[in-house]
Design a protein around this motif. Structure first.
Motif, PDB file in Angstrom:
ATOM      1  N   LYS A  75      67.833  61.394 -39.889  1.00  0.00           N
ATOM      2  CA  LYS A  75      67.913  61.873 -38.503  1.00  0.00           C
ATOM      3  C   LYS A  75      67.243  63.238 -38.404  1.00  0.00           C
ATOM      4  CE  LYS A  75      72.084  59.414 -37.002  1.00  0.00           C
ATOM      5  NZ  LYS A  75      72.117  58.501 -38.124  1.00  0.00           N
ATOM      6  N   PRO A  76      66.174  63.334 -37.625  1.00  0.00           N
ATOM      7  CA  PRO A  76      65.533  64.635 -37.434  1.00  0.00           C
ATOM      8  C   PRO A  76      66.463  65.579 -36.682  1.00  0.00           C
ATOM      9  CG  PRO A  76      64.659  63.034 -35.885  1.00  0.00           C
ATOM     10  CD  PRO A  76      65.549  62.276 -36.827  1.00  0.00           C
ATOM     11  N   SER A  77      66.365  66.853 -36.971  1.00  0.00           N
ATOM     12  CA  SER A  77      67.191  67.844 -36.280  1.00  0.00           C
ATOM     13  C   SER A  77      66.769  67.956 -34.817  1.00  0.00           C
ATOM     14  CB  SER A  77      67.046  69.202 -36.960  1.00  0.00           C
ATOM     15  OG  SER A  77      65.718  69.683 -36.804  1.00  0.00           O
ATOM     16  N   LYS A  78      67.649  68.519 -34.003  1.00  0.00           N
ATOM     17  CA  LYS A  78      67.326  68.730 -32.595  1.00  0.00           C
ATOM     18  C   LYS A  78      66.111  69.641 -32.445  1.00  0.00           C
ATOM     19  CE  LYS A  78      71.997  68.059 -30.774  1.00  0.00           C
ATOM     20  NZ  LYS A  78      73.140  68.701 -30.055  1.00  0.00           N
ATOM     21  N   SER A  79      66.029  70.647 -33.335  1.00  0.00           N
ATOM     22  CA  SER A  79      64.898  71.581 -33.252  1.00  0.00           C
ATOM     23  C   SER A  79      63.586  70.896 -33.612  1.00  0.00           C
ATOM     24  CB  SER A  79      65.134  72.785 -34.161  1.00  0.00           C
ATOM     25  OG  SER A  79      65.263  72.382 -35.508  1.00  0.00           O
ATOM     26  N   LYS A  81      62.939  67.634 -33.162  1.00  0.00           N
ATOM     27  CA  LYS A  81      62.611  66.778 -32.024  1.00  0.00           C
ATOM     28  C   LYS A  81      61.975  67.596 -30.898  1.00  0.00           C
ATOM     29  CE  LYS A  81      66.184  63.226 -32.607  1.00  0.00           C
ATOM     30  NZ  LYS A  81      67.395  62.619 -32.002  1.00  0.00           N
ATOM     31  N   ASN A 167      56.138  72.457 -39.733  1.00  0.00           N
ATOM     32  CA  ASN A 167      56.885  71.187 -39.628  1.00  0.00           C
ATOM     33  C   ASN A 167      56.064  69.935 -39.895  1.00  0.00           C
ATOM     34  OD1 ASN A 167      59.385  72.350 -39.028  1.00  0.00           O
ATOM     35  ND2 ASN A 167      58.956  72.411 -36.838  1.00  0.00           N
ATOM     36  N   LYS A 170      57.681  67.598 -42.481  1.00  0.00           N
ATOM     37  CA  LYS A 170      58.934  67.054 -41.950  1.00  0.00           C
ATOM     38  C   LYS A 170      58.655  65.909 -40.979  1.00  0.00           C
ATOM     39  CE  LYS A 170      61.589  71.369 -42.259  1.00  0.00           C
ATOM     40  NZ  LYS A 170      62.359  72.381 -41.493  1.00  0.00           N
ATOM     41  N   TRP A 174      59.765  62.015 -41.178  1.00  0.00           N
ATOM     42  CA  TRP A 174      60.519  61.451 -40.051  1.00  0.00           C
ATOM     43  C   TRP A 174      59.920  60.120 -39.595  1.00  0.00           C
ATOM     44  CZ3 TRP A 174      60.387  64.310 -34.668  1.00  0.00           C
ATOM     45  CH2 TRP A 174      61.020  63.522 -33.697  1.00  0.00           C
ATOM     46  N   SER A 199      67.696  70.167 -47.029  1.00  0.00           N
ATOM     47  CA  SER A 199      67.731  70.529 -45.608  1.00  0.00           C
ATOM     48  C   SER A 199      67.352  69.348 -44.717  1.00  0.00           C
ATOM     49  CB  SER A 199      66.788  71.710 -45.339  1.00  0.00           C
ATOM     50  OG  SER A 199      65.419  71.309 -45.413  1.00  0.00           O
ATOM     51  N   GLY A 201      68.234  66.252 -45.433  1.00  0.00           N
ATOM     52  CA  GLY A 201      69.271  65.231 -45.524  1.00  0.00           C
ATOM     53  C   GLY A 201      69.205  64.340 -46.741  1.00  0.00           C
TER      54      GLY A 201
END
Length: 240
Positions: A75-79, A81, A167, A170, A174, A199, A201
């Protein structure tokens, strides 16, 4: 303290059991041999990988615990996304594998680089044979990040990633997790845990659990088109 390791013979294609790996340094199993595609594939099929510096002999490892991702639960972080909505990086599969391998080697400092010239040649050879695959992240028609690894059935053995822009690696992970899950992929091997993987996950499996998962998944097939060169994320205006 003396360390006793198995020396591999280039004329004999085999490895000792991963369970014979040392505790200190964690996972060191053998040295020597070669980087032929036959030996590399045999290694990955048994949870073993090469990792050594330019002036060292080839060293083979099978550490415990093993860092892995379950692609379906990534699950990607809110930041992240929010970042992607703003920048709209594009993501592809197998469109520039050699470039990704070269960038993974060149973007690290001299004391961090383990992707020797011989290793780069070996992974590029595996790519031409359909065993090594890459994920590319693009901005303005330029590659700004990515990752590559070896496909063993429903397992993807991640080898390295790089970022030239914020990013990028990342986002490569994702969208690859989404794609890999859709293609029936079950497990992504990341070898050894570090802060960056944690970091994102990543979790850890003891060697026995990892090897058992690998043995059960390596004969299973992905969707035939899994690694066909393709876009897996385009910018909004380019989406159908």
């Amino acid at each position: 303290m003396a360390i006793y390791l198995t020396e591999l013979d280039s004329d004999n294609l085999w490895f000792p059991s991963p369970h014979e790996a040392l505790h200190d340094p964690n996972g060191l199993l053998a040295y020597g041999g070669d980087l032929t595609h036959e030996r590399l594939l045999l290694a990955y099929q048994h949870g073993i990988f090469p990792w050594y510096s330019e002036d060292d002999p080839i060293l083979w490892w099978s550490p415990s615990p093993r860092a892995v991702f379950d692609p379906k639960t990534f699950k990607p972080s809110k930041s992240l996304k929010k970042f992607q909505r703003k920048h709209e990086y594009q993501v592809s599969i197998n469109m520039a594998t050699e470039t990704v391998i070269e960038q993974c080697a060149s973007t690290r400092s001299a004391d961090e680089t383990w992707l020797t010239n011989d290793m780069q040649i070996a992974y590029k050879k595996l790519a031409t044979m359909g065993h090594c695959h890459s994920v590319e992240v693009w901005q303005n028609n330029k590659i700004i990040g990515g990752l590559y690894g070896i496909s063993i059935g429903q397992v993807f053995c991640g080898e390295s990633m790089f970022s030239l822009k914020t990013n990028a690696s990342k986002i490569a992970l994702w969208y690859f997790c989404q794609h890999f899950t859709a293609m029936r992929g079950k497990l992504i091997d990341c070898q050894v845990m570090n802060k960056h993987l944690k970091s994102l996950g990543a979790m850890e499996l003891e060697r026995e659990e990892f090897i058992q998962s690998l043995l059960s998944l390596k004969q299973e097939k992905l969707v035939a088109s899994s690694y066909k060169p393709q876009w897996i994320k385009l910018s909004s205006e380019e989406n159908p």
